[in-house]
Design a protein around this motif. Structure first.
Motif, PDB file in Angstrom:
ATOM      1  N   ILE A 150       2.434  20.130   1.212  1.00  0.00           N
ATOM      2  CA  ILE A 150       1.684  20.731   2.235  1.00  0.00           C
ATOM      3  C   ILE A 150       2.831  21.405   3.320  1.00  0.00           C
ATOM      4  CG2 ILE A 150      -0.233  19.316   2.121  1.00  0.00           C
ATOM      5  CD1 ILE A 150       0.649  17.740   4.433  1.00  0.00           C
ATOM      6  N   ASP A 151       2.375  22.052   4.295  1.00  0.00           N
ATOM      7  CA  ASP A 151       3.189  22.682   5.398  1.00  0.00           C
ATOM      8  C   ASP A 151       4.151  21.448   5.948  1.00  0.00           C
ATOM      9  OD1 ASP A 151       4.280  23.604   7.759  1.00  0.00           O
ATOM     10  OD2 ASP A 151       2.379  24.860   8.192  1.00  0.00           O
ATOM     11  N   PRO A 152       5.671  21.814   5.855  1.00  0.00           N
ATOM     12  CA  PRO A 152       6.412  20.996   6.321  1.00  0.00           C
ATOM     13  C   PRO A 152       6.278  20.586   7.926  1.00  0.00           C
ATOM     14  CG  PRO A 152       7.498  23.021   5.584  1.00  0.00           C
ATOM     15  CD  PRO A 152       6.204  23.057   5.294  1.00  0.00           C
ATOM     16  N   GLU A 153       5.623  21.329   8.370  1.00  0.00           N
ATOM     17  CA  GLU A 153       5.177  20.780  10.058  1.00  0.00           C
ATOM     18  C   GLU A 153       4.056  19.563   9.862  1.00  0.00           C
ATOM     19  OE1 GLU A 153       5.064  23.573  13.281  1.00  0.00           O
ATOM     20  OE2 GLU A 153       4.808  25.012  11.752  1.00  0.00           O
ATOM     21  N   LEU A 154       3.353  19.725   9.212  1.00  0.00           N
ATOM     22  CA  LEU A 154       2.287  18.729   8.748  1.00  0.00           C
ATOM     23  C   LEU A 154       3.155  17.634   8.147  1.00  0.00           C
ATOM     24  CD1 LEU A 154      -0.867  20.410   7.656  1.00  0.00           C
ATOM     25  CD2 LEU A 154      -0.092  19.805   9.888  1.00  0.00           C
ATOM     26  N   GLN A 155       3.888  17.675   7.121  1.00  0.00           N
ATOM     27  CA  GLN A 155       4.648  16.403   6.715  1.00  0.00           C
ATOM     28  C   GLN A 155       5.364  15.994   7.682  1.00  0.00           C
ATOM     29  OE1 GLN A 155       6.939  18.881   3.614  1.00  0.00           O
ATOM     30  NE2 GLN A 155       5.736  17.833   2.177  1.00  0.00           N
ATOM     31  N   HIS A 156       6.004  16.584   8.667  1.00  0.00           N
ATOM     32  CA  HIS A 156       6.620  15.986   9.668  1.00  0.00           C
ATOM     33  C   HIS A 156       5.790  15.054  10.648  1.00  0.00           C
ATOM     34  CE1 HIS A 156       9.454  15.856  13.450  1.00  0.00           C
ATOM     35  NE2 HIS A 156      10.228  15.737  12.229  1.00  0.00           N
ATOM     36  N   SER A 157       4.616  15.531  10.892  1.00  0.00           N
ATOM     37  CA  SER A 157       3.858  15.051  11.909  1.00  0.00           C
ATOM     38  C   SER A 157       3.234  13.591  11.208  1.00  0.00           C
ATOM     39  CB  SER A 157       2.369  16.040  12.259  1.00  0.00           C
ATOM     40  OG  SER A 157       1.320  15.291  12.087  1.00  0.00           O
ATOM     41  N   VAL A 158       2.943  13.744   9.789  1.00  0.00           N
ATOM     42  CA  VAL A 158       2.445  12.395   9.378  1.00  0.00           C
ATOM     43  C   VAL A 158       3.703  11.486   9.232  1.00  0.00           C
ATOM     44  CG1 VAL A 158       1.956  11.433   7.039  1.00  0.00           C
ATOM     45  CG2 VAL A 158       0.882  13.635   7.830  1.00  0.00           C
ATOM     46  N   ALA A 159       4.829  11.623   8.866  1.00  0.00           N
ATOM     47  CA  ALA A 159       6.051  10.915   9.042  1.00  0.00           C
ATOM     48  C   ALA A 159       6.268  10.385  10.233  1.00  0.00           C
ATOM     49  CB  ALA A 159       7.085  11.710   8.418  1.00  0.00           C
ATOM     50  N   ALA A 160       6.012  11.181  11.279  1.00  0.00           N
ATOM     51  CA  ALA A 160       6.356  10.589  12.812  1.00  0.00           C
ATOM     52  C   ALA A 160       5.113   9.677  13.162  1.00  0.00           C
ATOM     53  CB  ALA A 160       6.174  11.693  13.708  1.00  0.00           C
ATOM     54  N   GLN A 161       3.935   9.681  12.539  1.00  0.00           N
ATOM     55  CA  GLN A 161       2.905   8.670  12.672  1.00  0.00           C
ATOM     56  C   GLN A 161       3.183   7.323  12.370  1.00  0.00           C
ATOM     57  OE1 GLN A 161      -1.212  10.450  12.432  1.00  0.00           O
ATOM     58  NE2 GLN A 161       0.091  12.364  12.102  1.00  0.00           N
ATOM     59  N   MET A 162       4.099   7.251  11.057  1.00  0.00           N
ATOM     60  CA  MET A 162       4.055   5.987  10.422  1.00  0.00           C
ATOM     61  C   MET A 162       4.864   5.024  11.327  1.00  0.00           C
ATOM     62  SD  MET A 162       2.756   6.473   7.674  1.00  0.00           S
ATOM     63  CE  MET A 162       3.289   5.539   6.552  1.00  0.00           C
ATOM     64  N   GLU A 163       4.482   3.674  11.192  1.00  0.00           N
ATOM     65  CA  GLU A 163       4.987   2.740  12.257  1.00  0.00           C
ATOM     66  C   GLU A 163       6.397   2.215  11.722  1.00  0.00           C
ATOM     67  OE1 GLU A 163       2.228  -0.292  13.584  1.00  0.00           O
ATOM     68  OE2 GLU A 163       1.158   1.323  14.504  1.00  0.00           O
TER      69      GLU A 163
ATOM     70  N   SER B 251       0.899  -1.260  -0.021  1.00  0.00           N
ATOM     71  CA  SER B 251       0.019   0.032   0.173  1.00  0.00           C
ATOM     72  C   SER B 251       0.772   1.374   0.112  1.00  0.00           C
ATOM     73  CB  SER B 251      -0.968   0.100   1.338  1.00  0.00           C
ATOM     74  OG  SER B 251      -2.002  -0.981   1.160  1.00  0.00           O
ATOM     75  N   LEU B 252       0.413   2.247  -0.627  1.00  0.00           N
ATOM     76  CA  LEU B 252       1.081   3.431  -0.603  1.00  0.00           C
ATOM     77  C   LEU B 252       0.097   4.387  -0.058  1.00  0.00           C
ATOM     78  CD1 LEU B 252       2.800   5.375  -2.065  1.00  0.00           C
ATOM     79  CD2 LEU B 252       2.054   5.471  -4.066  1.00  0.00           C
ATOM     80  N   LEU B 253       0.690   5.276   0.684  1.00  0.00           N
ATOM     81  CA  LEU B 253      -0.338   6.322   1.437  1.00  0.00           C
ATOM     82  C   LEU B 253       0.124   7.738   0.893  1.00  0.00           C
ATOM     83  CD1 LEU B 253      -2.222   6.841   3.825  1.00  0.00           C
ATOM     84  CD2 LEU B 253      -0.204   7.127   5.245  1.00  0.00           C
ATOM     85  N   VAL B 254      -0.954   8.587   0.647  1.00  0.00           N
ATOM     86  CA  VAL B 254      -0.548   9.775  -0.031  1.00  0.00           C
ATOM     87  C   VAL B 254      -1.335  10.941   1.011  1.00  0.00           C
ATOM     88  CG1 VAL B 254      -2.303   9.824  -1.828  1.00  0.00           C
ATOM     89  CG2 VAL B 254      -0.516  11.499  -1.773  1.00  0.00           C
ATOM     90  N   VAL B 255      -0.717  11.985   1.467  1.00  0.00           N
ATOM     91  CA  VAL B 255      -1.258  12.996   2.131  1.00  0.00           C
ATOM     92  C   VAL B 255      -0.872  14.281   1.206  1.00  0.00           C
ATOM     93  CG1 VAL B 255      -1.216  14.224   4.302  1.00  0.00           C
ATOM     94  CG2 VAL B 255      -0.488  11.790   4.280  1.00  0.00           C
ATOM     95  N   GLY B 256      -2.087  15.008   0.988  1.00  0.00           N
ATOM     96  CA  GLY B 256      -1.916  16.310   0.433  1.00  0.00           C
ATOM     97  C   GLY B 256      -3.397  16.754   0.246  1.00  0.00           C
ATOM     98  N   SER B 257      -3.411  17.719  -0.685  1.00  0.00           N
ATOM     99  CA  SER B 257      -4.362  18.518  -1.043  1.00  0.00           C
ATOM    100  C   SER B 257      -5.358  17.896  -1.952  1.00  0.00           C
ATOM    101  CB  SER B 257      -3.945  19.976  -1.731  1.00  0.00           C
ATOM    102  OG  SER B 257      -3.458  19.931  -2.880  1.00  0.00           O
ATOM    103  N   VAL B 258      -6.771  18.061  -1.742  1.00  0.00           N
ATOM    104  CA  VAL B 258      -7.755  17.739  -2.760  1.00  0.00           C
ATOM    105  C   VAL B 258      -8.382  19.121  -2.865  1.00  0.00           C
ATOM    106  CG1 VAL B 258      -9.900  16.498  -3.364  1.00  0.00           C
ATOM    107  CG2 VAL B 258      -7.916  15.471  -1.804  1.00  0.00           C
TER     108      VAL B 258
END
Lengths: 304, 304
Positions: B123-136, B2-9
């Motif tokens: 997206i905002d690098p802070e949000l990018q960082h927060s998402v990366a930090a949530q990954m297991e 699976s490939l997860l993408v976070v971004g704008s719609v």
């Protein structure tokens, strides 16, 4: 097989972010002939003045270039001076003195007229046409031009384009000549003017070659340091035509593989030319170094 | 895999030399997800407003994209409006309305956290960082950014860069981020900030990818008509990451061949994206068409 080149032999003064050099040997025919000399026998047609000394002549002789067609007349040799921008992508002409080049009228000897391969360097399209007309049975004629002629002698240039098989120009020239911004459309429009093959040099973005309905495109070799872009385009043409001459190939799509390889050899010679000021880097290469760099293009672009 | 993408719609209104379209479905995550959906299972994390109708949602669903992570909140969906120059090489933003995107704070479900592949859209690098930090235990994290964040949130961006393996940016962004004009030097400087692999998109001049000490470079596919460049970069990223995910590849130089092929697949998807307005051209492809276009890249660049 012999490759004849007609063009300028000059002294160049160049300034740029990497330094400045005064009155070094240059000119389109000089760069072309030296680059091509690694592949085939080269005959140079041009004109120089009294200030062209033995030390300059010997540069050509030492590369085995036939200079029987290099006229020496009273006066001064063509002089060009220019300055490159910090990113090397723009250059400004500071001075041009045509000198003996102003009255240059190339007349080919009977031996030279029989050369099977001809490159018409960036000179007045009327002179290009006159040279092409003197050839007896050329296998392949390639040519270059520039904005100055496209804007000032378009009609004469169109006459020349009808006689040449390969036009080698940069992206700006292709756009100006064709009136098309899209380079593929520009290339197609130029093909319709005569040349079956149009090679568009795109500086550090690589090269795109249209041949009949085929398109070949590849990136520039990444170079850490560019010292002097002067002569890169002429060195490209020298490598391109030198290789085709060595293969004894005639015009057109008879051997697309060889034309593609010729375009890479052209880029190889152009990439060497910019690594030092003037012709310095081009003078002491080996065929092994040249082929090693061709292989770098392969490693750069290959995918499975 | 699976490939997860976070971004704008988003909804985009686009004007250009080929016409104008109002409020069409767009956004970085949308283009990415649709392009990647031809290669692998895609999970989309984003936010939309009340104006995001079933007709928009079904576009994603019909491509088999998992939208469990697409939040719907009261308000309006992100809106962007822009105009392209005649040569399509420049664009001007006419309007940006962040709307529900202004308060977007992506929170991943436990299922999503286990996705082995992650793409952090622009997206905002802070949000990018927060998402990366949530990954297991992600195998590979890639990301994008833009001038707005490079100039406004450089410190936060540097934190994000330490967590990602692949940065995909365009030439201007690479220069701004690194302070280097030469793209190879720019890429090397960005590698030193964290990502082992830096992919530099150079518009109609092609793509250059640096991976450890390897460089891969190739030209753009010649296209007769470009209708709408919007989303080309996100479609590139989608093809690139979609292919790597389908191969189950982890970070780094473990398989340069696959990364090179991924870059070509990225360009293939980008080249489709621009052929119609919005996502239209990307919706009805077949894997055969995609592979046929990959072969066009081979024919374009191959030499012997």
């Amino acid at each position: 097989m012999s490759l004849l080149v007609v063009g300028s032999v000059a002294f160049d003064s160049v300034r740029g972010p990497r330094g400045a050099v005064e009155r070094m040997l240059g000119g389109s025919a000089t760069y072309f002939a030296i680059a091509a000399s690694y592949f085939t026998e080269v005959r140079l047609v041009g004109v120089v003045g009294d200030d062209f000394g033995e030390e300059h002549h010997s540069v050509l002789i030492n590369r085995g270039i036939c200079t029987k067609g290099l006229e020496r007349v009273p006066g001064k040799t063509f002089f060009w001076s220019g300055e490159y921008s910090t990113d090397m992508n723009d250059r400004q002409t500071l001075d041009v003195q045509l000198n003996v080049f102003a009255t240059f009228e190339p007349k080919l000897s009977s031996q030279y007229r029989q050369s099977p391969y001809l490159f018409l360097g960036n000179i007045d399209p009327e002179l290009q046409h006159s040279v092409a007309a003197q050839m007896e049975s050329p296998l392949l004629i390639a040519g270059d031009t520039m904005n100055f002629w496209i804007e000032g002698k378009r009609k004469e240039l169109h006459q020349t384009l009808k006689r040449i098989h390969v036009l080698i120009v940069n992206d700006q020239e292709a756009r100006l000549l064709s009136g098309e911004f899209n380079l593929i459309k520009a290339g197609r429009a130029i093909q319709a003017m005569g040349p079956e093959t149009v090679v568009i040099k795109r500086g550090d973005n690589g090269v795109t070659m249209l041949q009949d309905d085929d398109i070949f495109s590849f990136p520039a070799l990444p170079l850490d340091e560019v010292f002097d872009p002067t002569g890169a385009g002429d060195s490209f043409a020298g490598g391109f035509m030198g290789y085709l001459t060595s293969r004894g190939l005639a015009n057109g799509g008879v051997d697309r593989k060889a034309f593609r390889r010729a375009a890479i050899y052209g880029s190889v010679m152009g990439s060497f030319a910019v690594e030092k000021f003037g012709v310095d880097r081009l003078l002491h290469l080996t065929r092994e170094e040249i082929d090693e760099r061709l292989n770098r293009f392969r490693l750069l672009t290959h995918f499975e």
